[in-house]
Write a protein that holds these residues in place. Structure first.
Motif, mmCIF file in Angstrom:
data_model
loop_
_atom_site.group_PDB
_atom_site.id
_atom_site.type_symbol
_atom_site.label_atom_id
_atom_site.label_comp_id
_atom_site.label_asym_id
_atom_site.label_seq_id
_atom_site.Cartn_x
_atom_site.Cartn_y
_atom_site.Cartn_z
ATOM 1 N N PHE A 1 0.879 -1.334 -0.026
ATOM 2 C CA PHE A 1 -0.136 0.050 0.004
ATOM 3 C C PHE A 1 0.994 1.069 -0.088
ATOM 4 C CE2 PHE A 1 -2.949 -3.145 1.876
ATOM 5 C CZ PHE A 1 -3.981 -2.914 1.124
ATOM 6 N N VAL A 2 0.318 2.254 -0.893
ATOM 7 C CA VAL A 2 1.383 3.428 -0.991
ATOM 8 C C VAL A 2 0.329 4.631 -0.699
ATOM 9 C CG1 VAL A 2 3.377 2.546 -2.393
ATOM 10 C CG2 VAL A 2 1.031 3.654 -3.537
ATOM 11 N N SER A 3 0.720 5.730 -0.827
ATOM 12 C CA SER A 3 -0.183 6.945 -0.634
ATOM 13 C C SER A 3 -1.219 7.107 -1.517
ATOM 14 C CB SER A 3 0.906 8.225 -0.314
ATOM 15 O OG SER A 3 1.469 8.611 -1.643
ATOM 16 N N GLY A 4 -0.922 6.864 -2.757
ATOM 17 C CA GLY A 4 -2.135 7.287 -3.572
ATOM 18 C C GLY A 4 -1.895 6.880 -5.192
ATOM 19 N N GLY A 5 -2.541 7.156 -6.126
ATOM 20 C CA GLY A 5 -2.221 6.576 -7.347
ATOM 21 C C GLY A 5 -1.146 6.989 -8.149
ATOM 22 N N THR A 6 -0.793 8.392 -7.771
ATOM 23 C CA THR A 6 0.460 8.761 -8.438
ATOM 24 C C THR A 6 1.574 8.022 -8.117
ATOM 25 O OG1 THR A 6 -0.533 11.168 -8.510
ATOM 26 C CG2 THR A 6 2.033 10.842 -8.559
ATOM 27 N N PHE B 1 -0.829 -3.378 -11.456
ATOM 28 C CA PHE B 1 -2.132 -2.844 -11.047
ATOM 29 C C PHE B 1 -2.244 -1.955 -9.965
ATOM 30 C CE2 PHE B 1 -6.123 -3.407 -8.865
ATOM 31 C CZ PHE B 1 -7.483 -2.896 -9.910
ATOM 32 N N ILE B 2 -3.073 -0.889 -9.870
ATOM 33 C CA ILE B 2 -3.407 -0.251 -8.643
ATOM 34 C C ILE B 2 -4.800 0.118 -8.494
ATOM 35 C CG2 ILE B 2 -1.030 1.137 -8.845
ATOM 36 C CD1 ILE B 2 -2.964 3.776 -9.519
ATOM 37 N N VAL B 3 -5.211 0.197 -7.399
ATOM 38 C CA VAL B 3 -6.588 0.759 -7.045
ATOM 39 C C VAL B 3 -6.403 1.576 -5.933
ATOM 40 C CG1 VAL B 3 -7.135 -1.404 -5.623
ATOM 41 C CG2 VAL B 3 -8.831 0.234 -6.882
ATOM 42 N N ASP B 4 -7.274 2.761 -5.676
ATOM 43 C CA ASP B 4 -7.033 3.729 -4.529
ATOM 44 C C ASP B 4 -8.364 2.981 -3.418
ATOM 45 O OD1 ASP B 4 -5.017 4.783 -5.418
ATOM 46 O OD2 ASP B 4 -5.907 6.714 -6.088
ATOM 47 N N PRO B 5 -8.253 2.409 -2.561
ATOM 48 C CA PRO B 5 -9.251 2.256 -1.495
ATOM 49 C C PRO B 5 -9.936 3.321 -0.979
ATOM 50 C CG PRO B 5 -7.771 0.269 -1.374
ATOM 51 C CD PRO B 5 -6.872 1.469 -2.061
ATOM 52 N N HIS B 6 -9.319 4.319 -1.003
ATOM 53 C CA HIS B 6 -9.699 5.533 -0.502
ATOM 54 C C HIS B 6 -10.840 6.244 -1.335
ATOM 55 C CE1 HIS B 6 -5.937 7.674 -1.914
ATOM 56 N NE2 HIS B 6 -6.904 8.089 -2.870
#
Length: 456
Positions: free
Chosen positions: A146-151, A287-292
């Motif tokens: 998990f990272v901070s955000g999509g960027t 792949f990325i997805v932002d749970p927030h």
């Protein structure tokens, strides 16, 4: 071991903080269960400076006064992201369980970069990631962090892709590296390209707004230095999913890394009604997805996963004398993205998933899709509104017949000021339209249409 101070014994430097901790906990408990205030909004910095004054002083102002300033001045000067009629951008609507556990996560003060310091928390994060991996239909050997955000997630994935290509191709090609994406790709892809010092090759979209395999094939035939293709699984402006299966075919044909940006739309993998739109994603490399965004977690939380996490470890592992003791056979999140220090930001998602179960997550995502479709039908049947783009996921575009860009802007500012609805203009095919993004299961069709009556 350092001395464990008895409860209530004042700290030698900070003094007795029992009272201020209780004040903060009491405020938090009340905030978690009260409804949001739709009138909360940004204020000019000059106004805030006059209201707050100089809160940072050599002698301090005390916890009670600091909390009063936050409660009465600062928090009301922020936009309520979880308000049911905040339909601008992609707002966050976390479960109360997730928000509550974010407090627990912060209180535990866990360093989540290395297994030896955060094993239990990292184990839980990996369980949440495994649920996402199962939705992708990837092998159970896949993994991520998990990272901070999509960027941050996009940058880390593309850095892995570039370095993997460099290894496979024997170095940097003459003319430099390129990555391919469409004009609908998120702005963070351009930022990642700048950070990586690579050129962006535009893949034309079709009349539906999608990147297709045919267009990608033509682009790659003309651009041999492309190391990665970025496909969208839910564009921010229109909520579109590229033709992932055809794109996967072309990426395999040319030996190019396939990265899927699902920061917003990737949550749709949990919804059976739209799961077929994502066919082909099971063949992506990252792949990325932002749970927030649409998986009901608080800021800041982006899930980054790799089909072959060992490729990411080869790129992101940091080595120094003080890091030599790391057990690299365990799951070390610091080795899977461009970071070292990190909080265990995936724990609130894990707790909410464990509390509510994945079936309720499925239902909550489906609820947003249903609401988007109902609102689209109501707009389509209206005598003064026109549906411009029906929702593919949960974003729709529409217009007020006969209005100009200036009228849209004035209306949007007024209804936001009045606490009616947050709905902002955007651009579609060169003209100004309005956009609604549904990611909150508390949003009700009737309330949306009542708010849109102000457009008359």
């Amino acid at each position: 071991m350092s001395e464990v101070r008895p409860q209530g014994r004042p700290h030698a430097v900070w003094g007795d903080e029992t009272e201020v901790v209780q004040l903060a906990l009491d405020w938090t408990a009340k905030r978690m269960v009260r409804k949001t205030d739709p009138l909360s909004t940004a204020r000019p910095a000059a106004e805030l400076a006059a209201a707050v004054g100089n809160a940072i002083r050599p002698e301090g102002i005390g916890g009670a006064e600091a909390l009063r300033i936050f409660d009465e001045i600062l928090e009301p000067a922020t936009r309520a992201q979880d308000d049911p009629l905040n339909l601008a951008y992609i707002a966050a609507a976390p479960t109360r369980a997730a928000v509550a556990f974010d407090l627990v996560t912060s209180s535990a003060n866990i360093f989540g970069g290395l297994w030896e310091s955060g094993a239990g928390a990292i184990f839980a994060e990996n369980q949440a990631l495994q649920w996402i991996i199962e939705l992708l239909e990837w092998p159970d050997t896949a993994g991520g962090t998990f990272v901070s955000g999509g960027t941050s997630g996009n940058l880390s994935a593309l850095m892995t892709a570039r370095e993997t290509a460099k290894t496979h191709r024997g170095g940097r090609p003459a003319g430099g590296w390129q990555l391919a994406c469409s004009s609908n790709a998120h702005s963070s892809i351009q930022s990642a390209a700048k950070a990586l010092d690579v050129d962006v090759v535009d893949v034309p979209i079709d009349d539906r707004g999608h990147m297709t395999g045919a267009a990608l094939r033509t682009t790659l035939e003309q651009s041999p230095n492309v190391f990665a293709v970025v496909a969208s699984a839910g564009t921010t402006n229109e909520g579109l999913v590229d033709d992932l299966a055809d794109i996967a075919d072309v990426c395999e044909e040319f030996g190019v890394w396939m990265h899927v940006d699902g920061a917003y739309g990737g949550a749709g993998l949990a919804a059976p009604s739209i799961r077929p739109l994502f066919t082909g994603i099971e063949r992506a490399d990252s792949f990325i997805v932002d749970p927030h965004k649409w998986l009901f977690a608080p800021y800041d939380c982006c899930a980054l996963v790799y089909r072959q996490p060992e490729l990411a470890r080869a790129v992101h592992s940091q080595h120094a004398s003080y890091l030599d003791a790391i057990d690299r056979n365990e799951s070390n999140p610091s080795e899977l993205a461009l970071h070292l220090s990190r909080r265990v930001r995936g724990l609130p998602l894990w707790f909410s998933l464990a509390t509510h179960g994945t079936n309720k997550y499925r239902d909550a995502v489906e609820s947003s899709i249903t609401t988007a479709r109902e609102v689209a039908r109501a707009i389509d049947e209206s005598d003064y509104l026109k549906l411009v783009r029906a929702p593919e996921l949960s974003v729709l575009l529409f217009e007020r017949k006969g209005w100009t860009a200036e009228q849209y802007s004035a209306w949007s500012k007024q209804v936001a000021h009045d606490g009616v609805i947050l709905c902002v203009p955007t651009s579609w095919h060169g003209k100004s339209v309005l956009r609604l993004a549904f990611v909150n299961p508390d949003t009700e069709t009737a309330h949306v249409m009542e708010a849109l009556e102000t457009l008359r």
